[in-house]
Design an enzyme around this catalytic site. Structure first.
Site, mmCIF file in Angstrom:
data_model
loop_
_atom_site.group_PDB
_atom_site.id
_atom_site.type_symbol
_atom_site.label_atom_id
_atom_site.label_comp_id
_atom_site.label_asym_id
_atom_site.label_seq_id
_atom_site.Cartn_x
_atom_site.Cartn_y
_atom_site.Cartn_z
ATOM 1 N N GLU A 1 17.645 -16.586 46.765
ATOM 2 C CA GLU A 1 18.634 -17.154 47.316
ATOM 3 C C GLU A 1 18.166 -18.418 45.917
ATOM 4 O OE1 GLU A 1 21.666 -17.587 48.679
ATOM 5 O OE2 GLU A 1 21.369 -15.721 49.459
ATOM 6 N N CYS B 1 22.399 -26.757 45.913
ATOM 7 C CA CYS B 1 22.246 -25.476 45.003
ATOM 8 C C CYS B 1 23.850 -25.395 44.198
ATOM 9 C CB CYS B 1 21.939 -24.308 45.347
ATOM 10 S SG CYS B 1 22.489 -23.744 47.078
HETATM 11 P P1 NAD Z 1 10.792 -24.046 43.606
HETATM 12 O O1 NAD Z 1 11.350 -22.549 43.427
HETATM 13 O O2 NAD Z 1 10.083 -25.184 42.979
HETATM 14 O O3 NAD Z 1 10.205 -24.094 45.502
HETATM 15 C C1 NAD Z 1 10.895 -22.839 46.484
HETATM 16 C C2 NAD Z 1 9.569 -22.314 46.713
HETATM 17 O O4 NAD Z 1 8.867 -21.651 46.135
HETATM 18 C C3 NAD Z 1 8.526 -23.526 47.716
HETATM 19 O O5 NAD Z 1 8.727 -23.190 48.875
HETATM 20 C C4 NAD Z 1 7.681 -23.769 46.705
HETATM 21 O O6 NAD Z 1 6.371 -23.951 47.839
HETATM 22 C C5 NAD Z 1 7.729 -21.973 46.390
HETATM 23 N N1 NAD Z 1 7.050 -22.748 45.070
HETATM 24 C C6 NAD Z 1 6.899 -23.047 44.265
HETATM 25 N N2 NAD Z 1 5.666 -23.107 42.753
HETATM 26 C C7 NAD Z 1 5.377 -21.330 43.216
HETATM 27 C C8 NAD Z 1 4.680 -20.641 43.008
HETATM 28 N N3 NAD Z 1 4.334 -20.873 41.403
HETATM 29 N N4 NAD Z 1 4.220 -19.317 42.782
HETATM 30 C C9 NAD Z 1 4.838 -19.075 44.876
HETATM 31 N N5 NAD Z 1 5.753 -20.023 45.302
HETATM 32 C C10 NAD Z 1 5.806 -21.000 44.688
HETATM 33 O O7 NAD Z 1 12.143 -25.223 44.274
HETATM 34 P P2 NAD Z 1 13.056 -26.022 44.686
HETATM 35 O O8 NAD Z 1 11.906 -27.578 43.590
HETATM 36 O O9 NAD Z 1 11.774 -27.000 46.069
HETATM 37 O O10 NAD Z 1 14.376 -26.187 45.074
HETATM 38 C C11 NAD Z 1 15.271 -26.520 43.761
HETATM 39 C C12 NAD Z 1 15.730 -24.960 43.388
HETATM 40 O O11 NAD Z 1 16.364 -24.516 44.988
HETATM 41 C C13 NAD Z 1 17.397 -25.200 42.851
HETATM 42 O O12 NAD Z 1 17.140 -24.360 41.690
HETATM 43 C C14 NAD Z 1 18.006 -25.107 43.804
HETATM 44 O O13 NAD Z 1 19.343 -24.179 43.299
HETATM 45 C C15 NAD Z 1 17.551 -23.620 43.933
HETATM 46 N N6 NAD Z 1 17.945 -23.385 45.597
HETATM 47 C C16 NAD Z 1 19.295 -22.614 46.032
HETATM 48 C C17 NAD Z 1 19.802 -22.368 47.196
HETATM 49 C C18 NAD Z 1 20.340 -21.406 47.424
HETATM 50 O O14 NAD Z 1 20.491 -21.013 48.509
HETATM 51 N N7 NAD Z 1 20.704 -19.957 46.619
HETATM 52 C C19 NAD Z 1 19.899 -23.403 48.002
HETATM 53 C C20 NAD Z 1 18.810 -24.405 47.852
HETATM 54 C C21 NAD Z 1 18.151 -24.556 46.351
#
Ligand code: NAD
Length: 454
Positions: A204, A238
């Protein structure tokens, strides 16, 4: 983590009674602890509007749970089919079974919702679950761990807390399914990590969700809905409208209408206005300021010119026709900045969208059925919402997910149950059957029969 997973993978799937019992207990826990959820997210953000938390992280999840509890007894039933006539009178069935242990990784922007929603679907499927909440909202993560440990035993749901290194290790575990919500950049890392175990993934993700406004659609109505959808959670959604496309001669009027509706929703933007949320932390605040630094003074329209930044509270900013080379148009904004892009017409807007990644949501404001059909048919996006922002997320009967760079797979409602289940094909041979007629040795008669059938 590995030993916890191995232990959980030895255990049987949850029965229907156990699933319903746990979902009802989760429902009760959310209802009882809503103030704790509001407080934890507020503490993590510095300031998160309590009404936004109630709407997006309590109400949406309670509705999801209500819907799931009501329909689950029907969803789990086997779907019976007759066999192809050549195999009569044998029978076929599709029987949903739990996948096993599901991993859930959540972001910080709706830190409770994006754990509770996937969890509801996973438990409905009868799975055991391991969860890694975001490290950027640590108080909410701790609360999630404590609330879920009251509802589930450790071998049903296990919450892992920790930083990015822990998240990386988590995503390398051999789950039976992994649902990740987060950025497109990290989504690629997660899919690579999961590939080593052939773990199926639901991703997602995010990206830029555009808004198109048709030439005769009321600017007042469009601006009201866009302002609601964009400034909710200070743009950190998002499916927030990322930018708006409108014909050149209506740009100025749209900016005026947006200002009017923004000020009417938030008469002031200072600390005393508890309806407006902060940017989650200083790193994201600085990232957003950097986007503005690339723009000229003429392009930046401050809705609250007198506002002085207080902590991570960032006032809404509209951007008048930036260039596509500006970072604000290259990356998902994820904050209270709203670019308005001038286009020639709908065809120009459609071509522009089709040059970029497939959006998570495409918004269209139009009363013209032909235009609605044209935009829907000539573009591709995870979801398509007409004349309203955000609320399609809360529809229990609509799958939610992206396509291409905005994600793969979907959940919510019945689709969540399907995503978290293995739809097992089952074949029951009948005692009397024609198998001997097509089995070697292929006598003359058998050859004739096979010939006749083929
Ligand atoms: P992110 O990708 O930085 O982090 C999400 C998760 O990934 C966290 O639990 C984090 O611990 C983990 N993570 C971060 N870096 C990692 C790595 N290198 N290796 C493994 N795991 C890692 O996202 P964010 O900043 O927390 O959230 C914002 C993003 O999420 C935006 O792009 C937004 O559009 C998206 N989002 C999508 C939805 C949806 O339903 N499609 C909903 C909410 C947010």
């Amino acid at each position: 983590m590995q030993s916890q997973l191995s232990q959980m993978q030895q255990l049987p799937a949850l029965t229907l009674e156990q699933r319903l019992g746990r979902l009802k207990a989760l429902q009760k826990s959310i209802q009882t602890n809503k103030q704790l959820i509001i407080d934890a997210i507020n503490a993590d953000y510095g300031q998160r509007a309590a009404s936004e938390t109630l709407l997006a992280e309590v109400l949406v999840n309670l509705e999801d749970l209500k819907h799931t509890i009501k329909h689950l007894p029907r969803w789990v039933k086997a779907e019976k089919w007759t066999a192809d006539w050549k195999f009569w009178p044998s029978r076929c069935a599709i029987i949903p079974e739990a996948k096993g242990v599901v991993g859930i990784m959540a972001p910080w922007n709706y830190p409770f919702n994006l754990v509770a929603g996937p969890l509801t679907a996973a438990i409905a499927g009868g799975n055991r679950v391991m969860i890694k909440p975001s490290e950027i909202t640590p108080k909410t993560a701790e609360l999630i761990q404590s609330l879920l440990s009251d509802v589930f035993s450790d071998d049903e749901v296990f919450v892992v807390l920790g930083d990015v290194a822990v998240a990386d290790e988590f995503s390398r575990l051999a789950f039976d399914h992994l649902l990740f919500t987060g950025s497109t950049r990290v989504g690629k890392i997660i899919m690579r990590n999961a590939a080593d175990n052939l773990t199926p993934v639901t991703l997602e993700l995010g990206g830029k969700s555009p808004v198109l406004i048709d030439r005769d659609y009321s600017l007042d109505k469009a601006a009201k809905s866009i302002a609601k959808g964009k400034w909710f959670n200070a743009g950190q959604t998002c499916i927030a409208p990322d930018y708006v496309m409108i014909e050149t001669n209506r740009v100025a009027a749209l900016i005026d209408a947006l200002k009017k509706h923004t000020i009417s929703a938030y008469p002031s933007i200072d600390n005393n206005n508890r309806d407006y949320s902060c940017v989650v932390n200083n790193q994201h605040f600085e990232r957003l300021q950097k986007l503005l630094k690339q723009l000229t003074n003429e392009q930046i329209v401050h809705v609250y010119p007198e506002h002085q930044a207080q902590g991570n509270r960032m006032a809404p900013v509209i951007v008048d026709n930036p260039n596509w080379q500006n970072t604000v148009m290259q990356e998902e904004i994820f904050g209270p900045i709203l670019p308005i892009i001038a286009v020639d017409d709908m065809t120009d807007a459609i071509e522009t969208i089709n040059k970029g990644d497939k959006p998570l949501t495409l918004y269209l404001f139009s009363n013209n059925r032909q235009t609605i059909k044209k935009v829907r048919q000539q573009t591709s996006s995870g979801s398509f919402a007409v004349n309203e922002t955000l609320v399609h997320f809360a529809q229990q009967n609509l799958p939610f997910g992206g396509i291409g760079a905005s994600g793969m797979g979907s959940y919510h409602g019945y689709q969540g149950f399907v995503t978290m289940s293995h739809m097992k094909s089952v074949y029951y041979q009948s005692r009397l059957n024609g198998n001997d007629l097509v089995r070697a040795p292929f006598t003359k008669l058998k050859k004739k029969i096979i010939d006749w059938m083929s």
